[in-house]
Design a protein around this motif. Structure first.
Motif, mmCIF file in Angstrom:
data_model
loop_
_atom_site.group_PDB
_atom_site.id
_atom_site.type_symbol
_atom_site.label_atom_id
_atom_site.label_comp_id
_atom_site.label_asym_id
_atom_site.label_seq_id
_atom_site.Cartn_x
_atom_site.Cartn_y
_atom_site.Cartn_z
ATOM 1 N N VAL A 147 -20.478 -79.300 -73.682
ATOM 2 C CA VAL A 147 -20.005 -78.865 -72.370
ATOM 3 C C VAL A 147 -21.207 -78.590 -71.463
ATOM 4 C CG1 VAL A 147 -18.616 -77.180 -71.094
ATOM 5 C CG2 VAL A 147 -17.997 -77.765 -73.444
ATOM 6 N N VAL A 148 -21.130 -79.094 -70.226
ATOM 7 C CA VAL A 148 -22.156 -78.832 -69.221
ATOM 8 C C VAL A 148 -21.451 -78.282 -67.974
ATOM 9 C CG1 VAL A 148 -23.994 -79.802 -67.796
ATOM 10 C CG2 VAL A 148 -23.594 -80.707 -70.102
ATOM 11 N N ILE A 197 -10.421 -67.881 -70.480
ATOM 12 C CA ILE A 197 -11.368 -67.736 -69.378
ATOM 13 C C ILE A 197 -11.456 -66.256 -69.030
ATOM 14 C CG2 ILE A 197 -11.931 -68.465 -67.032
ATOM 15 C CD1 ILE A 197 -9.779 -70.766 -67.536
ATOM 16 N N THR A 198 -12.667 -65.707 -69.100
ATOM 17 C CA THR A 198 -12.878 -64.284 -68.838
ATOM 18 C C THR A 198 -13.830 -64.140 -67.664
ATOM 19 O OG1 THR A 198 -12.647 -63.855 -71.212
ATOM 20 C CG2 THR A 198 -13.562 -62.080 -69.867
ATOM 21 N N ASP A 199 -13.413 -63.388 -66.631
ATOM 22 C CA ASP A 199 -14.311 -63.180 -65.499
ATOM 23 C C ASP A 199 -15.239 -61.992 -65.785
ATOM 24 O OD1 ASP A 199 -13.015 -60.763 -64.767
ATOM 25 O OD2 ASP A 199 -11.833 -61.713 -63.185
ATOM 26 N N MET A 220 -16.093 -69.136 -70.619
ATOM 27 C CA MET A 220 -14.942 -69.884 -71.126
ATOM 28 C C MET A 220 -15.181 -70.248 -72.574
ATOM 29 S SD MET A 220 -13.876 -72.573 -68.081
ATOM 30 C CE MET A 220 -12.578 -73.346 -69.059
ATOM 31 N N VAL A 221 -14.115 -70.274 -73.346
ATOM 32 C CA VAL A 221 -14.150 -70.710 -74.737
ATOM 33 C C VAL A 221 -12.775 -71.287 -75.040
ATOM 34 C CG1 VAL A 221 -13.445 -68.461 -75.699
ATOM 35 C CG2 VAL A 221 -14.836 -70.040 -77.085
ATOM 36 N N GLY A 222 -12.692 -72.143 -76.046
ATOM 37 C CA GLY A 222 -11.381 -72.703 -76.336
ATOM 38 C C GLY A 222 -11.334 -73.535 -77.590
ATOM 39 N N THR A 223 -10.199 -74.241 -77.733
ATOM 40 C CA THR A 223 -10.008 -75.153 -78.855
ATOM 41 C C THR A 223 -9.231 -76.368 -78.360
ATOM 42 O OG1 THR A 223 -7.952 -74.040 -79.518
ATOM 43 C CG2 THR A 223 -9.971 -73.378 -80.677
ATOM 44 N N VAL A 283 -14.262 -75.382 -79.071
ATOM 45 C CA VAL A 283 -15.060 -75.674 -77.887
ATOM 46 C C VAL A 283 -16.035 -74.511 -77.768
ATOM 47 C CG1 VAL A 283 -15.057 -76.014 -75.393
ATOM 48 C CG2 VAL A 283 -13.142 -76.872 -76.770
ATOM 49 N N PRO A 284 -17.346 -74.781 -77.666
ATOM 50 C CA PRO A 284 -18.295 -73.666 -77.629
ATOM 51 C C PRO A 284 -18.077 -72.791 -76.400
ATOM 52 C CG PRO A 284 -19.369 -75.701 -76.947
ATOM 53 C CD PRO A 284 -17.997 -76.073 -77.455
ATOM 54 N N ALA A 285 -18.312 -71.492 -76.560
ATOM 55 C CA ALA A 285 -18.276 -70.597 -75.414
ATOM 56 C C ALA A 285 -19.371 -71.033 -74.443
ATOM 57 C CB ALA A 285 -18.499 -69.162 -75.861
#
Length: 130
Positions: A13-14, A54-56, A97-100, A115-117
């Protein structure tokens, strides 16, 4: 650049801050992120579902779930990759952000790929030195 591999599936991710789409005076900050999904394994897989957390910078969390990514459920043969670009707005000048991604093999086996943080940083985030 952020990278993580799960079961021979590598996610890179970029993230990029979009100054031209952001409006800091209105607490509106926008990022795009480019994702590359590489199948380094021996099985063909299909991306079925996505999950984002997604965390602000105030600690508020938004969760996003749904089929595929950007309206597609790409099939990745061994040695192949898929890339896409998406985006997210936040009411704060930074976040994370982080996910799967849920993948499925040709034989119907489903598994989650991490998905990497990754950090969402803007030039408007004040730097704090302790």
């Amino acid at each position: 650049m952020y990278k993580e591999t799960t079961r021979s599936i590598t996610i890179t991710v970029v993230p990029t801050y979009l100054d031209d789409q952001s409006s800091p005076e209105d607490s509106h900050y926008v990022w795009k992120y480019r994702v590359r999904i590489e199948n380094n394994g021996a099985d063909t897989v299909q991306l079925r579902n996505r999950y984002w957390r997604i965390t602000d910078s105030m600690g508020r969390v938004q969760e996003v779930r749904g089929p595929g990514v950007v309206g597609e459920q790409p099939i990745l043969k061994p040695g192949k990759y898929y890339e896409y670009t998406s985006g997210t707005p936040l009411p704060t000048p930074s976040g994370i952000m982080v996910g799967t991604y849920q993948m499925e093999t040709e034989h119907g086996e489903k598994f989650d790929v991490r998905v990497p943080a990754f950090s969402l940083d803007s030039p408007y985030q004040p730097v704090k030195l302790h």
